[in-house]
Design an enzyme around this catalytic site. Structure first.
Site, short mmCIF file in Angstrom:
data_model
loop_
_atom_site.label_atom_id
_atom_site.label_comp_id
_atom_site.label_asym_id
_atom_site.label_seq_id
_atom_site.Cartn_x
_atom_site.Cartn_y
_atom_site.Cartn_z
N THR A 181 0.84 -1.20 0.00
CA THR A 181 0.00 0.00 0.00
C THR A 181 0.87 1.25 0.00
O THR A 181 1.83 1.32 0.78
CB THR A 181 -0.90 0.02 1.25
OG1 THR A 181 -1.72 -1.14 1.23
CG2 THR A 181 -1.78 1.27 1.29
N GLY A 184 -2.29 -2.03 13.66
CA GLY A 184 -2.91 -1.80 12.35
C GLY A 184 -4.35 -2.29 12.29
O GLY A 184 -5.21 -1.66 11.69
N GLU A 228 -4.36 -6.82 6.13
CA GLU A 228 -3.92 -6.86 7.54
C GLU A 228 -4.46 -8.10 8.27
O GLU A 228 -4.77 -8.06 9.46
CB GLU A 228 -4.27 -5.55 8.24
CG GLU A 228 -3.58 -4.38 7.54
CD GLU A 228 -3.42 -3.15 8.36
OE1 GLU A 228 -3.35 -3.26 9.58
OE2 GLU A 228 -3.35 -2.07 7.76
#
Ligand code: CAA
Length: 387
Positions: free
Chosen positions: A160, A244, A369
């Protein structure tokens, strides 16, 4: 009702809401269509303190806690999930590792420039053959004979923000025979030779967040840019993912809230068979269930954010709380956006309304994630202690 939400929390939430609705919402559909990275608004978010919310003030950050971060990220994601992804990777996946495992010199060099949003940070764990099985990576870092640099080679995928990133926290193998204990983290300057961008991913959703492959071709990383010790990388990667995942819960909650708000408004306005569709029990049932799931997600997100704040004192892990929040919020976002399209009927399927964008954006929250399957595995392992 929630005493832990202080005036300061409310201020950052309101500031994020005002900015998101005033500056981001008007461009969200367009950047979804074009896939253009929203550099201008990201820089503005940096100026407002949203790109370093939990970074200590001594490094230029806002010095706030995880709850402040989650509240702000929910508001940003409610307007545009692409902005949510960029903000979340920058704040938690990139900055958190540096705050907790970096040296003062590393924080000066790699953290201070990014908190204002002028430089972008990325996180790179995944490889073509290692996604959920994160410890099974093929990329390698080998210390040169002089002992001054690691020479890094390999391919990283689904990075990302890579196409716009200045710095990357990279996880790669220094001792493959030790499996996950042979993984080491490095701070990568993306403007150095040997950092080669690969194909940009054509994505279903979060289309304005840039994602690409990265090839490391004899990239020379100075020893002083190693984050933590050799072999500590897997634990750094996992603890960064704990934080995260709270961010992804916040993002998913924002998407779900946006879909619910639109559905309530539509149910009150749209008529069928001579009455408002909100008067039909089948629509009422959907709205009631959507609301319950949104609020349950919010509570789990609060719990995870508070667990993280408490962990600062105790050093305890908040892996379980983060995985539960991420799992429930992401599946809620997917379910709520599906119901929202159904309530809107043909209009929900049309690009003239944002419902189909919410639906496409929601899907990634169940994947990145850590997939929902991985979250369930993490939760169950925490409950039983079995592996
Ligand atoms: N915090 C600290 N340490 C942790 C930890 C955590 N949350 N989780 C595990 N560890 C430690 C364990 O204690 C263990 O330590 P010891 O070796 O000392 O015993 C070690 O790490 C290995 O743990 P496991 O045996 O549990 O490891 P595993 O190989 O079974 O994998 C896993 C565990 C949970 C499946 C893990 O691989 C995982 O989370 N996979 C998903 C990866 C993921 O989320 N990828 C997404 C990448 S980022 C992204 O999406 C892109 C983006 O830019 C947004």
């Amino acid at each position: 009702m929630f005493d832990f939400i202080t005036d300061e929390h409310k201020m950052i939430q309101e500031a994020a809401r005002d900015f998101a609705q005033g500056e981001i919402a008007p461009i969200a559909a367009e950047i979804d269509e074009t896939g253009e990275f929203p550099m201008k608004t990201i820089k503005q978010m940096g100026a407002l303190g949203f790109m370093g919310i939990e970074v200590p003030e001594e490094y230029g950050g806002a010095g706030m806690d995880s709850l402040a971060y989650a509240l702000a990220l929910t508001e940003i994601s409610k307007a545009c999930a692409s902005h949510g992804t960029i903000m979340s990777v920058h704040n938690s996946l990139y900055s958190y590792g540096l705050v907790h495992f970096g040296t003062d010199e590393q924080r000066e060099k790699f953290l201070r420039p990014i908190v204002e949003g002028h430089k972008i940070g990325a996180y790179s764990l995944t490889e073509p053959m290692s996604g959920s099985d994160a410890g099974n990576m093929q990329s390698r870092a080998v210390l040169n004979e002089a002992g001054t640099h690691y020479i890094i080679n390999g391919t990283k995928s689904w990075v990302t923000s890579a196409p716009v990133a200045d710095f990357v926290v990279l996880f790669t193998m220094t001792a493959p025979e030790k499996k996950h204990k042979g993984i080491t983290a490095f701070l990568i300057d993306a403007n150095q030779p040997g950092f080669v961008l690969g194909k940009k991913e054509p994505k279903l959703g979060i289309r304005a967040s840039a994602t690409s492959e990265v090839y490391y071709e004899n990239y020379e990383c100075p020893v002083e840019n190693r984050l933590g010790e050799e072999g500590q990388g897997f634990k750094i990667a996992m603890s960064v993912l704990d934080t995260g995942r709270i961010g992804i819960a916040a993002q998913a909650l924002g998407i779900a809230e946006a879909a619910l708000d639109a559905s309530i408004a539509y149910a009150k306005e749209r008529e069928a068979f001579g009455q408002k569709i909100g008067q039909f029990q089948m629509i009422q049932q959907k709205l009631a269930d959507m609301k319950c799931r949104v609020e349950a997600s919010r509570l789990l997100m609060y719990q995870a954010a508070l667990a993280k704040t408490a962990a600062k004192e105790t050093g305890a892990r908040y892996t379980l709380e983060a995985s539960m929040a991420k799992l429930v919020a992401s599946e809620t976002a997917m379910w709520v956006t599906t119901q929202a399209i159904q309530i809107h009927g043909g209009m929900g399927y049309s690009k003239e309304m944002p419902l189909e964008r919410y639906f496409r954006d929601a899907k990634i929250t169940e994947i990145y994630e850590g997939t929902s399957e991985i979250q369930r595995m993490v939760i169950a392992r925490n409950l039983t202690g079995l592996r």
